[in-house]
Motif scaffolding. Structure first.
Motif, PDB file in Angstrom:
ATOM      1  N   THR A 144       0.829  -1.210   0.000  1.00 20.27           N
ATOM      2  CA  THR A 144       0.000   0.000   0.000  1.00 20.27           C
ATOM      3  C   THR A 144       0.861   1.256   0.000  1.00 20.27           C
ATOM      4  O   THR A 144       0.611   2.206  -0.756  1.00 20.27           O
ATOM      5  N   GLU A 145       1.894   1.268   0.840  1.00 19.33           N
ATOM      6  CA  GLU A 145       2.742   2.457   0.956  1.00 19.33           C
ATOM      7  C   GLU A 145       3.551   2.720  -0.306  1.00 19.33           C
ATOM      8  O   GLU A 145       3.873   3.874  -0.615  1.00 19.33           O
ATOM      9  N   SER A 146       3.888   1.672  -1.037  1.00 18.53           N
ATOM     10  CA  SER A 146       4.716   1.863  -2.236  1.00 18.53           C
ATOM     11  C   SER A 146       4.005   2.699  -3.291  1.00 18.53           C
ATOM     12  O   SER A 146       4.654   3.347  -4.117  1.00 18.53           O
ATOM     13  N   THR A 147       2.673   2.728  -3.253  1.00 22.39           N
ATOM     14  CA  THR A 147       1.919   3.487  -4.248  1.00 22.39           C
ATOM     15  C   THR A 147       2.008   4.997  -4.025  1.00 22.39           C
ATOM     16  O   THR A 147       1.690   5.772  -4.927  1.00 22.39           O
ATOM     17  N   VAL A 148       2.405   5.410  -2.818  1.00 20.93           N
ATOM     18  CA  VAL A 148       2.514   6.843  -2.530  1.00 20.93           C
ATOM     19  C   VAL A 148       3.972   7.288  -2.374  1.00 20.93           C
ATOM     20  O   VAL A 148       4.238   8.436  -2.048  1.00 20.93           O
ATOM     21  N   THR A 149       4.895   6.370  -2.621  1.00 25.90           N
ATOM     22  CA  THR A 149       6.317   6.686  -2.472  1.00 25.90           C
ATOM     23  C   THR A 149       6.845   7.346  -3.741  1.00 25.90           C
ATOM     24  O   THR A 149       6.688   6.825  -4.845  1.00 25.90           O
ATOM     25  N   ASP A 367      11.985  -0.110   4.375  1.00 26.26           N
ATOM     26  CA  ASP A 367      10.834   0.170   5.237  1.00 26.26           C
ATOM     27  C   ASP A 367      10.790   1.642   5.618  1.00 26.26           C
ATOM     28  O   ASP A 367       9.716   2.246   5.688  1.00 26.26           O
ATOM     29  N   ALA A 368      11.940   2.237   5.838  1.00 27.93           N
ATOM     30  CA  ALA A 368      11.992   3.643   6.258  1.00 27.93           C
ATOM     31  C   ALA A 368      11.492   4.567   5.165  1.00 27.93           C
ATOM     32  O   ALA A 368      10.752   5.522   5.435  1.00 27.93           O
ATOM     33  N   VAL A 369      11.886   4.324   3.919  1.00 28.36           N
ATOM     34  CA  VAL A 369      11.446   5.228   2.850  1.00 28.36           C
ATOM     35  C   VAL A 369       9.947   5.091   2.611  1.00 28.36           C
ATOM     36  O   VAL A 369       9.255   6.081   2.332  1.00 28.36           O
ATOM     37  N   LEU A 370       9.428   3.875   2.761  1.00 25.17           N
ATOM     38  CA  LEU A 370       7.986   3.695   2.604  1.00 25.17           C
ATOM     39  C   LEU A 370       7.231   4.324   3.771  1.00 25.17           C
ATOM     40  O   LEU A 370       6.228   5.008   3.579  1.00 25.17           O
ATOM     41  N   GLY A 371       7.719   4.072   4.991  1.00 21.62           N
ATOM     42  CA  GLY A 371       7.053   4.611   6.175  1.00 21.62           C
ATOM     43  C   GLY A 371       7.107   6.119   6.241  1.00 21.62           C
ATOM     44  O   GLY A 371       6.171   6.771   6.725  1.00 21.62           O
ATOM     45  N   LEU A 372       8.189   6.707   5.740  1.00 15.09           N
ATOM     46  CA  LEU A 372       8.301   8.165   5.705  1.00 15.09           C
ATOM     47  C   LEU A 372       7.310   8.748   4.695  1.00 15.09           C
ATOM     48  O   LEU A 372       6.655   9.761   4.964  1.00 15.09           O
ATOM     49  N   ALA A 373       7.183   8.082   3.535  1.00 12.03           N
ATOM     50  CA  ALA A 373       6.280   8.579   2.494  1.00 12.03           C
ATOM     51  C   ALA A 373       4.819   8.511   2.933  1.00 12.03           C
ATOM     52  O   ALA A 373       4.022   9.398   2.614  1.00 12.03           O
ATOM     53  N   SER A 374       4.461   7.464   3.663  1.00  4.54           N
ATOM     54  CA  SER A 374       3.063   7.264   4.050  1.00  4.54           C
ATOM     55  C   SER A 374       2.676   8.000   5.329  1.00  4.54           C
ATOM     56  O   SER A 374       1.498   8.128   5.636  1.00  4.54           O
TER      57      SER A 374
END
Length: 428
Positions: A144-149, A367-374
């Protein structure tokens, strides 16, 4: 002598000045402690090159200054709660530089005292809690998070970096836009600089990781960077070949001072750093989302090098781990995103511990780049605390080997790291 802070560059002092400062250090005044830390950092920084630098810096008074440094480092039993392993590390290098049997014996006695204490002491409670969110990625959230990264680049230390190849494969699997790879070339100037700092251990690292394509250490471990690489099977051993397959540009650079000319402003939102040296402000500022680094130690307490060893030598056996943070110009500074800590006593050797920790590096970075983006991760500013650590003297590495073997308590099942890595990999 005034009570001013130590100068930025240590210079030759008179015998009276050294005696005055020694009294301050033994009394543990604020001024004395500031000077003691200055001397610790100086001897730790130059390490095996201390003989040469002390000779150039202090001239005919070199031996007197080295004896003074050893005296300042060896203050156990003078109201200090426990031996200061970081100071002892500097004392060991100073004793090597001095080549005095009497001083070497003195430092060895301090080393034996540290060893006995570590063998028998209870686990030290962590005074400061770890910063950021504990690393424990939910099973379904990455997709899910990869779609907003937004687009990322990877800053890579060498063309055969397994850490980089794993991150590239994760970007491919989750459709995270990869705008490029910034590859720092290993030219003669860089090799000379890193060999001067690391010595023969640089050669061992290059041989094992980039020639043999093996783990950093020969010790057996359940999981490692190599096992994660094998599990993901990116299909390439060279970052340049994989980038060509992905139609991703590679920007080869000699330094990380400025962004490469071919990387347009705005082409990448965030960078993932997998090694290659210090990054300067011009490079950091090029990425609006920042540059993410996974530091192999708990921040802010342990900055610099060999910070897997440092908590163990402090008796903080349960405070060994990793920290994902946004880089700043200062060493290991910048706001924290996530952290992971584990118990060193679950490992029989430093090599097995370091191998397992390395398995988490690219997973935490991704995980950090995805979590930061979301927005799953919020940045937490680092307080002005902690210490800089340097290469650990071989004598203290031997102490760690003895202590880890003696305190080893084999877990009933998979280690905490093995369970976490397997959980992440099974969800991909």
């Amino acid at each position: 002598m005034s009570a001013a802070l130590p100068p930025s560059r240590l210079a030759r002092l008179t015998a009276d000045e050294r005696a005055t400062l020694s009294r301050e250090m033994h009394a543990q005044s604020d001024h004395g402690l500031a000077w003691r830390e200055k001397l610790r950092r100086y001897a730790g920084l130059y390490g095996r090159h201390l003989t040469r630098d002390a000779g150039e810096r202090f001239g005919a008074e070199s031996a007197a200054h080295l004896e003074w440094i050893i005296d300042a480092m060896c203050l156990s039993g003078e109201g200090i709660d426990r031996p200061d392993a970081a100071a002892l590390n500097s004392a060991l290098f100073a004793a090597d530089a001095l080549r005095s049997e009497a001083q070497r014996d003195r430092v060895q006695a301090e080393t034996r005292a540290l060893r006995e204490r570590l063998l028998n002491m209870p686990v030290v409670e962590i005074a400061s809690p770890a910063l950021g969110t504990p690393f424990s990625p939910p099973r379904a959230v990455w997709r899910t998070e990869s779609t907003v990264t937004k687009p990322v680049v990877i800053i890579c230390p060498m063309h055969k970096s397994m850490n980089t190849l794993v991150l590239m494969e994760l970007c491919r699997r989750f459709d995270v836009p990869l705008a490029g790879v910034i590859l720092r070339k290993l030219d003669f100037s860089r090799f000379r600089q890193e060999f001067s700092r690391d010595g023969t251990r640089l050669l061992r690292k290059v041989w094992r990781k980039f020639v043999l394509r093996a783990d950093e250490n020969a010790a057996e471990s359940a999981v490692s960077l190599k096992s994660v690489f094998t599990a993901l099977s990116p299909g390439f051993n060279d970052v340049r070949d994989f980038a060509k397959q992905l139609n991703v540009p590679v920007f080869e650079v000699t330094t990380l001072v400025e962004p490469p000319a071919g990387l347009a402003s705005g082409a990448a939102h965030t960078a993932l750093f997998t090694g290659g040296g210090l990054i300067r402000q011009a490079m950091l500022s090029h990425f609006p989302g920042g540059v993410i680094n996974v530091h192999m130690g708990p921040l802010p307490q342990y900055k610099g090098m060999d910070v897997v060893q440092a908590p163990i030598l402090d008796g903080c056996f349960t405070n060994v781990g990793l920290t994902a943070h946004l880089m700043a110009p200062g060493l290991d500074e910048g706001p924290v995103l996530s952290h992971f800590t584990t118990d060193a006593q679950a490992y029989p050797s430093l090599g097995s511990l370091r191998n397992e920790i390395s398995a988490l590096g690219p997973l935490m970075s991704f995980d950090a780049v995805l979590g930061l983006a979301s927005g799953r991760y919020q940045t937490v500013a680092q307080p002005e605390a902690g210490r800089q650590y340097f290469i650990t003297h071989e004598v203290l590495n031997a102490v760690i080997s003895d202590v880890m073997a003696a305190r080893y308590c084999e877990p009933d099942g998979p280690s905490e790291i093995e369970a976490l890595v397997n959980r992440v990999l099974s969800s991909l």
